[in-house]
Scaffold this motif. Structure first.
Motif, PDB file in Angstrom:
ATOM      1  N   GLY A 196       0.768  -1.255   0.092  1.00 49.93           N
ATOM      2  CA  GLY A 196       0.048  -0.099  -0.143  1.00 49.93           C
ATOM      3  C   GLY A 196       1.042   1.187   0.003  1.00 49.93           C
ATOM      4  O   GLY A 196       0.445   2.277  -0.889  1.00 49.93           O
ATOM      5  N   ALA A 197       2.045   1.282   0.987  1.00 48.90           N
ATOM      6  CA  ALA A 197       2.952   2.312   0.811  1.00 48.90           C
ATOM      7  C   ALA A 197       3.422   2.823  -0.515  1.00 48.90           C
ATOM      8  O   ALA A 197       3.417   3.807  -1.011  1.00 48.90           O
ATOM      9  N   MET A 198       3.601   1.682  -1.351  1.00 47.97           N
ATOM     10  CA  MET A 198       4.308   2.139  -2.564  1.00 47.97           C
ATOM     11  C   MET A 198       3.319   2.459  -3.556  1.00 47.97           C
ATOM     12  O   MET A 198       3.624   3.304  -4.569  1.00 47.97           O
ATOM     13  N   LEU A 199       2.046   1.799  -3.462  1.00 46.40           N
ATOM     14  CA  LEU A 199       0.792   2.327  -4.225  1.00 46.40           C
ATOM     15  C   LEU A 199       0.611   3.721  -3.946  1.00 46.40           C
ATOM     16  O   LEU A 199       0.449   4.522  -4.906  1.00 46.40           O
ATOM     17  N   GLY A 200       0.674   3.884  -2.702  1.00 45.93           N
ATOM     18  CA  GLY A 200       0.223   5.515  -2.384  1.00 45.93           C
ATOM     19  C   GLY A 200       1.196   6.334  -3.117  1.00 45.93           C
ATOM     20  O   GLY A 200       0.933   7.225  -3.480  1.00 45.93           O
ATOM     21  N   ALA A 201       2.559   5.978  -2.991  1.00 45.48           N
ATOM     22  CA  ALA A 201       3.586   6.724  -3.631  1.00 45.48           C
ATOM     23  C   ALA A 201       3.260   7.301  -4.812  1.00 45.48           C
ATOM     24  O   ALA A 201       3.160   8.250  -5.701  1.00 45.48           O
ATOM     25  N   ALA A 202       3.091   5.940  -5.883  1.00 43.95           N
ATOM     26  CA  ALA A 202       2.697   5.864  -7.322  1.00 43.95           C
ATOM     27  C   ALA A 202       1.389   7.044  -7.368  1.00 43.95           C
ATOM     28  O   ALA A 202       1.552   7.763  -8.507  1.00 43.95           O
ATOM     29  N   VAL A 203       0.353   6.502  -6.707  1.00 45.48           N
ATOM     30  CA  VAL A 203      -0.730   7.225  -6.993  1.00 45.48           C
ATOM     31  C   VAL A 203      -0.596   8.822  -6.742  1.00 45.48           C
ATOM     32  O   VAL A 203      -1.044   9.615  -7.631  1.00 45.48           O
ATOM     33  N   ILE A 204      -0.092   9.117  -5.555  1.00 45.52           N
ATOM     34  CA  ILE A 204      -0.043  10.539  -5.255  1.00 45.52           C
ATOM     35  C   ILE A 204       0.974  11.217  -6.039  1.00 45.52           C
ATOM     36  O   ILE A 204       0.733  12.395  -6.557  1.00 45.52           O
ATOM     37  N   TRP A 205       1.966  10.720  -6.272  1.00 47.38           N
ATOM     38  CA  TRP A 205       3.000  11.427  -7.024  1.00 47.38           C
ATOM     39  C   TRP A 205       2.467  11.730  -8.587  1.00 47.38           C
ATOM     40  O   TRP A 205       2.766  12.765  -9.181  1.00 47.38           O
ATOM     41  N   THR A 206       1.844  10.568  -8.996  1.00 42.37           N
ATOM     42  CA  THR A 206       1.601  10.786 -10.705  1.00 42.37           C
ATOM     43  C   THR A 206       0.483  11.724 -10.443  1.00 42.37           C
ATOM     44  O   THR A 206       0.464  12.740 -11.461  1.00 42.37           O
ATOM     45  N   MET A 207      -0.564  11.883  -9.517  1.00 43.33           N
ATOM     46  CA  MET A 207      -1.440  12.950  -9.617  1.00 43.33           C
ATOM     47  C   MET A 207      -0.905  14.322  -9.364  1.00 43.33           C
ATOM     48  O   MET A 207      -1.422  14.933 -10.047  1.00 43.33           O
ATOM     49  N   TRP A 208      -0.046  14.240  -8.481  1.00 45.58           N
ATOM     50  CA  TRP A 208       0.702  15.683  -8.155  1.00 45.58           C
ATOM     51  C   TRP A 208       1.376  16.334  -9.116  1.00 45.58           C
ATOM     52  O   TRP A 208       1.135  17.484  -9.737  1.00 45.58           O
ATOM     53  N   SER A 209       2.009  15.276 -10.288  1.00 43.43           N
ATOM     54  CA  SER A 209       2.708  15.804 -11.271  1.00 43.43           C
ATOM     55  C   SER A 209       1.919  15.958 -12.492  1.00 43.43           C
ATOM     56  O   SER A 209       1.786  16.904 -13.269  1.00 43.43           O
ATOM     57  N   ALA A 210       0.974  15.032 -12.703  1.00 45.33           N
ATOM     58  CA  ALA A 210       0.236  15.092 -13.938  1.00 45.33           C
ATOM     59  C   ALA A 210      -0.849  15.902 -14.020  1.00 45.33           C
ATOM     60  O   ALA A 210      -1.332  16.614 -15.036  1.00 45.33           O
ATOM     61  N   SER A 211      -1.409  16.364 -12.818  1.00 44.93           N
ATOM     62  CA  SER A 211      -2.502  17.323 -12.703  1.00 44.93           C
ATOM     63  C   SER A 211      -2.078  18.699 -13.370  1.00 44.93           C
ATOM     64  O   SER A 211      -2.705  19.489 -13.768  1.00 44.93           O
ATOM     65  N   GLU A 212      -0.802  19.114 -13.245  1.00 41.54           N
ATOM     66  CA  GLU A 212      -0.553  20.374 -13.958  1.00 41.54           C
ATOM     67  C   GLU A 212      -0.539  20.227 -15.477  1.00 41.54           C
ATOM     68  O   GLU A 212      -0.580  21.501 -15.994  1.00 41.54           O
ATOM     69  N   LEU A 213      -0.615  19.019 -16.059  1.00 44.30           N
ATOM     70  CA  LEU A 213      -0.664  19.083 -17.535  1.00 44.30           C
ATOM     71  C   LEU A 213      -1.951  19.564 -17.891  1.00 44.30           C
ATOM     72  O   LEU A 213      -2.018  20.139 -19.113  1.00 44.30           O
ATOM     73  N   PHE A 214      -2.873  19.658 -17.003  1.00 49.77           N
ATOM     74  CA  PHE A 214      -4.414  20.302 -17.360  1.00 49.77           C
ATOM     75  C   PHE A 214      -4.347  21.363 -16.777  1.00 49.77           C
ATOM     76  O   PHE A 214      -4.630  22.467 -17.754  1.00 49.77           O
ATOM     77  N   SER A 215      -3.785  21.872 -15.859  1.00 46.82           N
ATOM     78  CA  SER A 215      -3.960  23.185 -15.100  1.00 46.82           C
ATOM     79  C   SER A 215      -3.067  24.012 -15.904  1.00 46.82           C
ATOM     80  O   SER A 215      -3.541  25.160 -16.046  1.00 46.82           O
ATOM     81  N   SER A 216      -2.006  23.734 -16.456  1.00 48.98           N
ATOM     82  CA  SER A 216      -1.213  24.785 -17.078  1.00 48.98           C
ATOM     83  C   SER A 216      -1.873  25.143 -18.550  1.00 48.98           C
ATOM     84  O   SER A 216      -1.533  25.953 -19.080  1.00 48.98           O
ATOM     85  N   ARG A 217      -2.939  24.439 -18.668  1.00 50.85           N
ATOM     86  CA  ARG A 217      -3.516  24.903 -20.105  1.00 50.85           C
ATOM     87  C   ARG A 217      -4.741  26.114 -19.967  1.00 50.85           C
ATOM     88  O   ARG A 217      -5.157  26.573 -20.747  1.00 50.85           O
ATOM     89  N   LEU A 218      -4.989  26.330 -18.359  1.00 51.47           N
ATOM     90  CA  LEU A 218      -5.988  27.453 -18.060  1.00 51.47           C
ATOM     91  C   LEU A 218      -5.034  28.802 -18.555  1.00 51.47           C
ATOM     92  O   LEU A 218      -3.999  28.803 -18.781  1.00 51.47           O
TER      93      LEU A 218
END
Lengths: 332, 408
Positions: free
Chosen positions: A250-272
């Motif tokens: 779970g710890a490793m999965l959490g790292a993957a999910v949260i970091w991906t979300m943290w990083s990839a969310s900007e690919l959308f937000s930077s288009r605003l």
């Protein structure tokens, strides 16, 4: 074609950071998930590892102590030992504190360590940090350099997982989990509670030190900004809670999910466009907080709840069974 | 839980498709990245710098665009932090496939972003804010340029300026970040070597409510002048207000970080009359900066005169000119074109001259961009020379003296 090379590069960078954060989340899982030690000073132990490895591997310079020129195969274990030693000294003093008091103490210790690194310019370069740190395999051409480093990180993350999993299922793991769940009972069974808690704390901190060392070499730079508690302490806690407290996978999965979300969310937000471009980055922080809230409210066991194989074989008593997760929630 | 997997897969696929389709649809434009610490400790300052970069890109677009195409500035937040900065640079270089990058801002993000991402990929970075002396000798494969002088130069200039005015005894306080520490170090060395005395020398943390204890200690040395290296709408303002309130120091010697309108508004220009002397990298003198003021002095695009906004504008202009000169979005060609467009010789172009610059480039003429914040002649490390001016407050306004070049 170029775009696919680009996506490849980005995926490698993403995976490298996930690997590094996984090691930290595994370390925190040993401390909080297994042993029940509330460590809010992750950034401090991370910084010890990062600076130790940076100082040991850089060549002579007047800007900070150094000139040891050690290879990373020596420097990384030494960075772990440095973090473990500091953790041992800290644990000797405050391991008897109860969860919330230990949390307060570790916040203080984490900040003290960070401020030492920020201000002792003769040793650490102060606010300018240490630059020109070498990275293993950086001389390889093109995409192979980051790929080879990713390989190193992933191997270390798997080794860390294997160690953490072995620890959890071993007799040692059963003792620390018993201490977490019921300290008086463990004490009554003749276990030396303090020793086991110190061991849990030191091992977890050594993992954090290794993650710090990996980060320093990956960025080829370490400065006081790199040990920001928001990026290190807070994010790692969110990873562990989202992934599943007490579960190494779970710890490793959490790292993957949260970091991906943290990083990839900007690919959308930077288009605003326009004014929203200024505001969108703050939405990322809000998003992480929101996920934390939702997880704590509705899935307190995380995406991958911890296995309960220790008690599973015993027949269940017909008494009122407290939900096991209720008392292991962090107090925020 | 099991039921929600198809939903999850669908939404993930949808998101990915959105990214891919959006990025390929926008590929026709010229894409420039902006590495900016929009969140984090420097957010107030960087917000203005980013707005100035955007203003430059808007101006270019309305004057015909780069290589005849519209330019877009894609921001990536670095949070003034190494982890987020490297991640942001990776996104700009690899996913957004930008032609070049304006930024980063905090030196702690610029250094790892340049040495870890932009350097290996060969992508130009022009930083408008990073003043750390570490950047000069950084192993960045020649991709990192900056339009602000290293703190080393300004510290030396300040020391010489004070000594030439016969001020030989000062107290020194500086904010504990790479900006303050860098300035203080260079100043201390040069001032002591020039025969000055530093009576009281202390570092302070940013964003505290009160600095009275530190100030009392500093004043204990008996100096009449306080050298204050800080940012004018943060600890700099508080320190100056509190030492004026308690009458501890007669004069203040400050650097460019204090030349912000917040200082005049917060303390009152009449209280600063004749009491403040400052240094500033060549801004606000010459025809280029007059033109810049004419263009942006009365718009709401960004707060005119805010620290590093002129540099932000210049960084975006130089990046755009380098792409125009390169003739394509080939990253290597852009990198090679920077010195062609920014350094002498060549016909001087400045703020508001985009159409003229494009014509000159098309005609095969050499150009020399001279911007709102200075001439920007890059040396072999991608640094600019320290050319500074002295500023003070006279009859309620900031007055800047002619610039002085500081030899190496």
């Amino acid at each position: 074609m170029e775009i696919f090379v680009g996506y490849g590069n980005y995926t490698i960078a993403l995976a490298t950071m996930i690997g590094i954060y996984s090691i930290m989340a595994l370390g925190l899982n040993i401390q909080w998930g297994l042993t029940g030690l509330f460590n809010l000073g992750i950034a401090g132990f991370f910084a010890v590892g990062a600076y130790a490895s940076a100082i040991l591997t850089t060549s002579e310079t007047p800007k900070h102590i150094g000139g040891f020129d050690l290879p990373v195969v020596l420097a990384w274990p030494l960075a772990m030992i440095a973090a473990a030693f500091i953790a041992w000294a800290v644990a000797r003093i405050c391991i008897r504190l109860r969860a919330d008091y230990l949390a307060i103490a570790t916040i203080g210790i984490g900040e003290i360590l960070r401020l030492i690194f920020k201000n002792e310019q003769w040793a650490t370069g102060g606010t300018r940090g240490i630059s020109n740190i070498s990275r293993p395999f950086e001389q390889l051409p093109g995409i192979w350099a980051p790929l080879a480093f990713l390989g190193v990180v992933l191997i270390l993350a798997m080794v860390a997982y294997w160690l953490a999993e072995r620890g959890r299922t071993s007799p040692w793991g059963r003792v620390v989990q018993a201490i977490r769940d019921n300290e008086p009972a463990a004490r009554a069974a003749g276990k030396n509670v303090e020793t086991f808690r110190i061991q849990g704390f030191v091992i977890g901190s050594a993992f954090m030190g290794l993650a710090g060392a990996l980060t320093a070499h990956y960025f080829k730079f370490v400065g006081p900004e790199a040990t920001d508690p928001l990026q290190v302490t807070f994010l790692v806690w969110v990873m562990l809670i989202v992934g599943g407290n007490g579960s190494n996978r779970g710890a490793m999965l959490g790292a993957a999910v949260i970091w991906t979300m943290w990083s990839a969310s900007e690919l959308f937000s930077s288009r605003l466009s326009g004014d929203w471009a200024h505001r969108a980055p703050f939405v990322r922080l809000f998003l992480v907080g929101l996920i934390l809230q939702i997880m704590l409210q509705y899935f307190p066991d995380g995406l991958m709840p911890r296995q309960r194989q220790i008690t599973a074989r015993l027949p269940r008593k017909p008494t009122i069974d407290q939900p096991q997760s209720s008392h292991i929630l962090p107090p925020f | 839980m099991q039921k929600s997997y198809p939903k999850l897969v669908t939404s993930t696929a949808l998101c990915l498709w959105l990214v891919v389709s959006q990025s390929s649809a926008a590929r026709a434009d010229i894409r420039i990245g902006s590495l900016s610490a929009l969140t984090g400790p420097a957010a107030d300052l960087v917000k203005q710098v980013f707005a100035a970069e955007q203003a430059a890109i808007d101006e270019i677009n309305s004057a015909g665009g780069i290589l005849g195409q519209q330019a877009t500035l894609i921001s990536a937040d670095t949070a003034c932090n190494a982890q987020v900065g490297v991640d942001a640079a990776n996104k700009l270089v690899n996913v957004e496939q930008v032609a070049a990058i304006v930024g980063g801002t905090c030196s702690g993000e610029t250094i790892p972003a340049a040495s870890n991402v932009a350097g290996p990929a060969g992508v130009l970075m022009v930083s408008p804010v990073s003043t750390s002396p570490e950047i000069t000798k950084l192993d960045d494969k020649g991709v990192l340029f900056r339009v602000v002088p290293s703190d080393n130069f300004q510290g030396i200039y300040m020391a010489r300026m004070l000594l030439s005015k016969g001020i030989t005894k000062v107290a020194l306080t500086y904010v504990n970040n790479d900006y303050g520490v860098g300035l203080a170090e260079a100043f201390r060395t040069a001032y002591l070597a020039g025969g000055g005395t530093i009576a009281g020398d202390s570092v302070h943390e940013d964003k505290k409510e009160s600095y009275r204890a530190e100030l009392a200690t500093l004043a204990g040395g008996g100096a009449q002048t306080l050298v204050l290296f800080a940012i004018g709408d943060s600890s700099g303002l508080t320190i100056m207000r509190q030492s004026l309130e308690s009458g501890l120091f007669e004069k203040f010697a400050v650097a460019d970080g204090m030349k912000v309108s917040a200082l005049l508004d917060g303390i009152g220009a009449e209280n600063l009359e004749g009491r403040i002397i400052g240094s500033v990298p060549t801004a606000a003198v010459g025809p280029q900066s007059d033109r810049f003021k004419e263009l942006y002095g009365h718009t709401d695009k960004f707060t005119f005169g805010y620290t590093f906004t002129a540099q932000g504008y210049d960084a975006a202009m130089i990046t755009a000119l380098a792409i125009e000169k390169a003739g394509s979005t080939d990253r290597r060609a852009i990198l090679n074109a920077v010195r062609d467009v920014a350094n002498a010789p060549g016909e001087v172009v400045g703020p508001g001259d985009w159409a003229k610059a494009v014509q000159l480039i098309k005609a095969g003429k050499d150009i020399n961009y001279s911007g709102a914040a200075g001439d920007h002649e890059f040396d072999e490390n991608g640094d600019i020379e320290g050319v500074f001016a002295e500023w003070t407050v006279k009859s309620g306004e900031v007055v800047v003296s002619p610039a002085v070049a500081l030899g190496r």
